[in-house]
Design a protein around this motif. Structure first.
Motif: not given
Length: 287
Positions: A44-65
């Motif tokens: 709980g010391r930080a909050t994360y808002f996913g942009l690229i990764g499990d949240e976006t299975p339709q997007i294929r990249t070599n990184y998560s963001m």
């Protein structure tokens, strides 16, 4: 610690080696990206808002963001990312970033690249929330993160230093014809003086009111345009248009031709992540 001098990318895009064509091919391929619901991390010391990764299975990249917020006086726990690098771009606030036995301070507009396996922690040391983009390559998976008691049983010694990129807005030069300035922050294909342990490239751009980047395509590479401040409109030749406000992004598929315009009444600031890394011969300009 190494300081990388930003490279002016706008001139490169207009230089020899870029191809031109009379008409851009039609086709769709621009995906809007908005932050996912907030998730507490590091107890709980930080909050994360996913942009690229499990949240976006339709997007294929070599990184998560993702987008991370840490209130003043808080920090991520000490941890290692096995076989994975992390790039931190500070949006607001001040970060004190530990990388093994070295600690660096990064403020708004600065970038820190952490090599794989280093013992790391990021603390919010300003008077306001620390907000930053985190880009992890290869993409993050829970199995790669080592923390807590696991650190005691994992014997890893590294001597890699963080790579720190200076504020790209220092000494900026404007392309007055289109009202755009673009600077390369990190590119493993172009910055041969320093070993940069990523496969994508990162550039920073400012678009004046009315500023635009004309139709172009990038052979074999995707382009993720993240809006820091302001708003852009990304259009394709077949009439597809995506408006991207601040704290959101547009993912442009490889080879997709697009035009990018400032849709705000003030200067728009954005980041461009090209994967695999941009080189001049990849860009095709259209008149």
């Amino acid at each position: 610690m190494y300081w990388i001098v930003p490279l002016l990318l706008a001139c490169m895009l207009l230089s020899a080696g870029c191809l031109t064509a009379s008409e851009p091919p039609a086709g769709a391929g621009v995906v809007p990206v908005t932050p996912a619901d907030p998730v507490p991390i590091f107890a709980g010391r930080a909050t994360y808002f996913g942009l690229i990764g499990d949240e976006t299975p339709q997007i294929r990249t070599n990184y998560s963001m993702g987008y991370v917020v840490i209130p003043p006086g808080n920090a991520t726990s000490l941890h290692r990312l096995i076989g994975t690098t992390e790039l931190v771009y500070v949006i607001a606030g001040a970060a004190e970033i530990r990388c093994d036995n070295e600690t660096v301070t990064a403020r708004e507009g600065e970038t820190v690249l952490l090599p794989e396996c280093v013992l790391q922690s990021i603390a919010s040391v300003g008077d306001t929330d620390l907000c930053y983009l985190t880009v992890i390559q290869p993409p993050f998976a829970a199995a790669i993160e080592i923390s807590g008691d696991e650190l005691d049983v994992l014997s890893v010694m590294t001597d890699d230093a963080p790579i720190v990129v200076a504020d790209p807005r220092d000494g900026i030069e404007w392309d007055l014809e289109s009202g755009v300035a673009v600077y390369t922050l990190a590119n493993p294909a172009l910055m041969n003086e320093t070993e940069i342990p990523i496969d994508y490239s990162l550039a920073y751009a400012e678009l004046l009111p009315g500023g635009y980047l004309g139709y172009d395509g990038i052979r074999g590479s995707s382009d993720l345009l993240y809006v820091i401040e302001g708003e852009i409109e990304v259009a394709t030749p077949d009439g597809e248009t995506v408006r991207v406000p601040a704290v959101s992004a547009a993912y442009v598929l490889p080879d997709q031709v697009k035009e990018t315009r400032n849709a705000a009444e003030s200067t728009t600031k954005l980041l461009s992540f090209i994967d695999p890394a941009w080189t001049p011969e990849k860009t095709v300009l259209f008149e």
